[in-house]
Design a protein around this motif. Structure first.
Motif, PDB file in Angstrom:
ATOM      1  N   GLU A 269     -13.808   3.321  49.035  1.00 37.54           N
ATOM      2  CA  GLU A 269     -12.457   2.921  49.432  1.00 37.54           C
ATOM      3  C   GLU A 269     -12.458   1.654  50.274  1.00 37.54           C
ATOM      4  O   GLU A 269     -11.611   0.792  50.109  1.00 37.54           O
TER       5      GLU A 269
ATOM      6  N   LEU B 111     -12.862  -1.293  47.868  1.00 39.72           N
ATOM      7  CA  LEU B 111     -11.765  -1.494  46.917  1.00 39.72           C
ATOM      8  C   LEU B 111     -10.457  -1.862  47.603  1.00 39.72           C
ATOM      9  O   LEU B 111      -9.577  -2.443  46.983  1.00 39.72           O
ATOM     10  N   ARG B 112     -10.363  -1.558  48.891  1.00 48.80           N
ATOM     11  CA  ARG B 112      -9.179  -1.977  49.648  1.00 48.80           C
ATOM     12  C   ARG B 112      -9.015  -3.499  49.562  1.00 48.80           C
ATOM     13  O   ARG B 112      -7.918  -4.019  49.600  1.00 48.80           O
TER      14      ARG B 112
ATOM     15  N   TYR C 170      -7.625  -4.367  45.481  1.00 43.80           N
ATOM     16  CA  TYR C 170      -6.252  -4.068  45.061  1.00 43.80           C
ATOM     17  C   TYR C 170      -5.335  -4.255  46.269  1.00 43.80           C
ATOM     18  O   TYR C 170      -5.743  -4.029  47.393  1.00 43.80           O
TER      19      TYR C 170
ATOM     20  N   VAL D 204      -5.807   2.752  47.460  1.00 42.57           N
ATOM     21  CA  VAL D 204      -6.786   3.186  46.466  1.00 42.57           C
ATOM     22  C   VAL D 204      -7.488   4.426  46.996  1.00 42.57           C
ATOM     23  O   VAL D 204      -7.784   4.513  48.182  1.00 42.57           O
TER      24      VAL D 204
ATOM     25  N   VAL E   2     -11.775   6.049  40.356  1.00 42.22           N
ATOM     26  CA  VAL E   2     -10.881   5.260  41.202  1.00 42.22           C
ATOM     27  C   VAL E   2      -9.431   5.519  40.820  1.00 42.22           C
ATOM     28  O   VAL E   2      -9.053   5.371  39.652  1.00 42.22           O
TER      29      VAL E   2
ATOM     30  N   VAL F 195      -5.777   4.192  41.551  1.00 39.17           N
ATOM     31  CA  VAL F 195      -4.994   3.106  42.148  1.00 39.17           C
ATOM     32  C   VAL F 195      -3.547   3.547  42.136  1.00 39.17           C
ATOM     33  O   VAL F 195      -3.047   4.016  41.113  1.00 39.17           O
TER      34      VAL F 195
END
Ligand code: ADP
Length: 260
Positions: free
Chosen positions: A230, A233-234, A237, A241, A252, A254
């Motif tokens: 997380e 990936l923050r 996107y 997430v 994942v 979203v």
């Protein structure tokens, strides 16, 4: 020698920066997922490999060859499978003719294909399980079948590197899965290097060796376990997430873009 190597590559269109200071190396035989939202530079990365756009800065090497000086040799080594395209169903080109186009680089446009070319076309169609439909008009096939034919065209080219630009977008889930499994199997059998562009990292979780997250720069590049966190990936996107686990793999989630 790397299959693909970028050294500090920046690509700009007019004044918009599509890729900035991108450096990475891909080994031969790897399956790489390239993930990012719209406008993150995924297509530009493929175009740079094909020499269709010229970096403002940096160097690109394919199989040890500089794109600036060895474009013809490089293009012969690269097969390209485009996004699912809407083909006019009346377009009279036949399935086998689409695959034969993969041989043009080797035959030359104005010479006739030889027996060997026809055999390679046959084998490529068999490999994607489309030989029975070889005499059908291409436009009559389903989206999934058309993508298989494009894959056969790339195989007929006898390329070492396969670039796939969202080849399964718009297909139903089971066609998506069967194409991805087919690509993974062919990659193993033929020792191909695969760069697979997608919005959906989960679709390639089982088959990719490493995943590159792009946001005009490389945000993360590593195994699924390394990048699907997380906190990583923050930065990819712009919406929340969540990373769950499913069958032992990261998965994942979203948030829906339309909620906001
Ligand atoms: P993706 O494939 O991830 O959607 P692209 O590589 O197509 O991203 O685009 C990256 C950025 O470059 C975007 O901001 C896009 O608008 C811009 N861009 C792409 N192609 C062109 C072009 N031919 N002319 C001008 N800008 C472009």
């Amino acid at each position: 020698m790397k299959a693909v190597e970028f050294r500090d590559v920046t690509v700009e269109y007019e004044n918009r920066i599509a890729l900035e200071d991108v450096s990475f190396g891909i080994e031969r035989g790897e399956f790489i997922g390239i993930v990012g939202s719209n406008g993150s530079g995924k297509t530009t990365l493929l175009k740079t490999i094909l020499g269709l756009v010229e970096p403002a800065k940096g160097e690109v090497f394919i199989l040890g060859m500089d794109v600036r000086t060895h474009l013809k040799e490089i293009r012969e080594k690269i097969g390209y499978v485009p996004q699912k395209t809407r083909i006019n169903p009346k377009m009279p080109v036949l399935v086998k003719e689409v695959v034969l186009m993969g041989r043009y680089g080797k035959i030359g446009l104005f010479r006739s294909p030889r027996q060997k070319d026809m055999e390679i076309v046959k084998k490529a169609l068999e490999e994607v399980d489309m030989y029975d439909l070889k005499d059908e008009p291409f436009g009559h096939l389903s989206g999934g079948q058309q993508q298989r034919v494009y894959l056969a065209r790339a195989l007929a080219q006898e390329s070492e590197i396969m670039l796939l630009d969202e080849p399964t977008t718009g297909l139903d889930v089971s066609s998506q899965r069967s194409i991805i499994e087919l690509i993974a199997r062919l990659k193993e059998e033929k020792d191909l290097t695969v760069l697979f562009v997608t919005h959906d990292v989960n679709s390639i979780a089982r088959v990719s060796d490493r995943v590159m997250y792009l946001k005009n720069r490389i945000v993360a590049f590593g195994t699924l376990e390394e990048v699907c966190k997380e906190e990583v990936l923050r930065n990819v996107y712009d919406v929340p997430v969540q990373v769950l686990r499913s069958d032992g793999m990261p998965c994942v989630i979203v948030s829906d873009y339309h909620v906001h």
